[in-house]
Write a protein that holds these residues in place. Structure first.
Motif, short mmCIF file in Angstrom:
data_model
loop_
_atom_site.label_atom_id
_atom_site.label_comp_id
_atom_site.label_asym_id
_atom_site.label_seq_id
_atom_site.Cartn_x
_atom_site.Cartn_y
_atom_site.Cartn_z
N ILE A 93 0.86 -1.18 0.00
CA ILE A 93 0.00 0.00 0.00
C ILE A 93 0.90 1.23 0.00
O ILE A 93 1.73 1.40 0.89
N LEU A 94 0.76 2.06 -1.02
CA LEU A 94 1.57 3.28 -1.12
C LEU A 94 0.90 4.46 -0.43
O LEU A 94 1.57 5.35 0.10
N GLU A 95 -0.44 4.47 -0.47
CA GLU A 95 -1.17 5.58 0.14
C GLU A 95 -2.60 5.15 0.37
O GLU A 95 -3.19 4.43 -0.43
N GLN A 96 -3.17 5.61 1.47
CA GLN A 96 -4.61 5.48 1.72
C GLN A 96 -5.02 6.66 2.58
O GLN A 96 -4.49 6.86 3.66
N LYS A 97 -5.94 7.46 2.02
CA LYS A 97 -6.36 8.66 2.73
C LYS A 97 -7.63 9.23 2.10
O LYS A 97 -7.99 8.88 0.99
N MET A 98 -8.25 10.13 2.84
CA MET A 98 -9.39 10.87 2.32
C MET A 98 -8.84 12.01 1.46
O MET A 98 -7.83 12.62 1.81
N VAL A 99 -9.49 12.25 0.34
CA VAL A 99 -9.11 13.34 -0.56
C VAL A 99 -10.36 14.16 -0.87
O VAL A 99 -11.47 13.64 -0.78
N PRO A 100 -10.17 15.43 -1.26
CA PRO A 100 -11.34 16.29 -1.47
C PRO A 100 -12.24 15.85 -2.62
O PRO A 100 -13.44 16.08 -2.59
N GLN A 101 -11.65 15.23 -3.62
CA GLN A 101 -12.45 14.78 -4.77
C GLN A 101 -11.73 13.67 -5.50
O GLN A 101 -10.55 13.44 -5.29
N ARG A 102 -12.47 13.01 -6.37
CA ARG A 102 -11.90 11.94 -7.17
C ARG A 102 -10.96 12.51 -8.22
O ARG A 102 -11.21 13.56 -8.79
N ARG A 103 -9.93 11.78 -8.49
CA ARG A 103 -8.97 12.16 -9.52
C ARG A 103 -9.33 11.50 -10.84
O ARG A 103 -9.04 12.03 -11.91
N PHE A 104 -9.93 10.32 -10.80
CA PHE A 104 -10.26 9.55 -12.00
C PHE A 104 -11.77 9.35 -12.11
O PHE A 104 -12.25 8.26 -12.40
N SER A 105 -12.52 10.42 -11.90
CA SER A 105 -13.98 10.34 -11.82
C SER A 105 -14.65 9.85 -13.10
O SER A 105 -15.76 9.36 -13.06
N ALA A 106 -13.98 9.97 -14.22
CA ALA A 106 -14.59 9.54 -15.49
C ALA A 106 -14.29 8.08 -15.81
O ALA A 106 -14.73 7.58 -16.83
N TRP A 107 -13.57 7.39 -14.94
CA TRP A 107 -13.12 6.02 -15.25
C TRP A 107 -13.55 5.05 -14.17
O TRP A 107 -13.13 5.19 -13.02
N SER A 108 -14.32 4.02 -14.53
CA SER A 108 -14.54 2.94 -13.57
C SER A 108 -13.23 2.18 -13.40
O SER A 108 -12.91 1.71 -12.32
N LEU A 109 -12.44 2.11 -14.48
CA LEU A 109 -11.06 1.61 -14.41
C LEU A 109 -10.33 2.02 -15.67
O LEU A 109 -10.50 1.41 -16.72
N GLY A 110 -9.52 3.05 -15.56
CA GLY A 110 -8.62 3.40 -16.65
C GLY A 110 -7.50 2.37 -16.65
O GLY A 110 -7.09 1.91 -15.59
N TYR A 111 -7.02 1.99 -17.81
CA TYR A 111 -5.97 0.96 -17.88
C TYR A 111 -4.91 1.33 -18.90
O TYR A 111 -5.23 1.67 -20.03
N ALA A 112 -3.66 1.25 -18.48
CA ALA A 112 -2.53 1.42 -19.38
C ALA A 112 -1.74 0.13 -19.37
O ALA A 112 -1.23 -0.28 -18.34
N GLY A 113 -1.69 -0.52 -20.51
CA GLY A 113 -1.00 -1.79 -20.61
C GLY A 113 0.38 -1.64 -21.20
O GLY A 113 0.91 -0.54 -21.32
N PRO A 114 0.96 -2.75 -21.57
CA PRO A 114 2.34 -2.75 -22.06
C PRO A 114 2.53 -1.95 -23.35
O PRO A 114 1.75 -2.04 -24.27
N SER A 115 3.57 -1.16 -23.38
CA SER A 115 4.09 -0.50 -24.56
C SER A 115 5.48 -0.02 -24.14
O SER A 115 5.75 0.14 -22.95
N SER A 116 6.35 0.19 -25.07
CA SER A 116 7.71 0.58 -24.70
C SER A 116 7.73 1.87 -23.90
O SER A 116 8.37 1.95 -22.85
N PHE A 117 7.02 2.89 -24.36
CA PHE A 117 7.02 4.17 -23.66
C PHE A 117 6.40 4.02 -22.27
O PHE A 117 6.97 4.44 -21.27
N VAL A 118 5.22 3.42 -22.25
CA VAL A 118 4.52 3.25 -20.98
C VAL A 118 5.38 2.43 -20.03
O VAL A 118 5.56 2.77 -18.86
N LYS A 119 5.94 1.34 -20.54
CA LYS A 119 6.76 0.46 -19.69
C LYS A 119 7.93 1.23 -19.08
O LYS A 119 8.14 1.18 -17.86
N ASN A 120 8.69 1.93 -19.88
CA ASN A 120 9.86 2.64 -19.36
C ASN A 120 9.49 3.71 -18.35
O ASN A 120 10.12 3.85 -17.31
N ALA A 121 8.46 4.48 -18.66
CA ALA A 121 8.04 5.55 -17.75
C ALA A 121 7.50 4.98 -16.44
O ALA A 121 7.83 5.47 -15.36
#
Length: 165
Positions: A93-121
């Motif tokens: 667990i990296l973080e668990q806390k109350m926040v003022p609002q959702r950061r990913f409110s438009a996504w039930s689950l945004g997903y970024a899978g394998p790609s060279s750029f994504v992988k390296n970053a």
């Protein structure tokens, strides 16, 4: 309409929400990864939408990182299920806390899978995040924000306003 919009419409203001961020190591065989991850994402989008949880999942270099946002008990229930999932290990667990609002409110689950750029970053960022500093967690969230700035796929939409408490 995203969940934040629905909360403002229903309650007159954005509601604080619980956010949990974790990282883990995948134990999925590389030759099976694409199909297994696709199934995880499909099931998770439906489950998250049904309980009003939003977030983002990334996978790179054999590591997962995920943000879950919503009512605390719902996020904790999902996290308990994630902890029982044998497809990954070394869950931290990296973080668990109350926040003022959702950061990913438009996504039930945004997903970024394998790609060279994504992988390296992502691999570089996750290496920094394993130390758990607030600056590295914020950098991971900004990376996820950039990913989720893409148009929302129709099957990734969150719960309807009528589903909110």
């Amino acid at each position: 309409m995203n969940i934040s919009d629905a909360a403002v419409r229903k309650f007159g203001r954005a509601m604080p929400t619980f956010r949990l961020i974790y990282a883990s190591r995948s134990v999925i065989a590389p030759e099976q990864a694409e199909g297994v991850i696709e199934a995880i994402v499909d099931v998770s989008r439906i489950r998250n939408r049904n309980v009003g949880v939003t977030g983002c999942l990334i996978l790179a270099g054999g590591r997962f990182a995920q943000v879950l946002e919503g009512e605390q008990h719902r996020v904790e229930d999902i996290m308990a299920s994630i902890c029982r999932d044998v497809r990954h290990t070394d869950i931290g667990i990296l973080e668990q806390k109350m926040v003022p609002q959702r950061r990913f409110s438009a996504w039930s689950l945004g997903y970024a899978g394998p790609s060279s750029f994504v992988k390296n970053a992502i691999v570089a960022q996750l290496a920094r995040n394993l130390r758990g500093s607030p600056r590295s967690i914020e950098a991971l969230l900004r990376m996820m924000d950039a990913f989720c700035a893409e148009p929302v796929p129709p099957d990734a939409s969150p719960a309807k306003a009528s589903d909110l408490p």
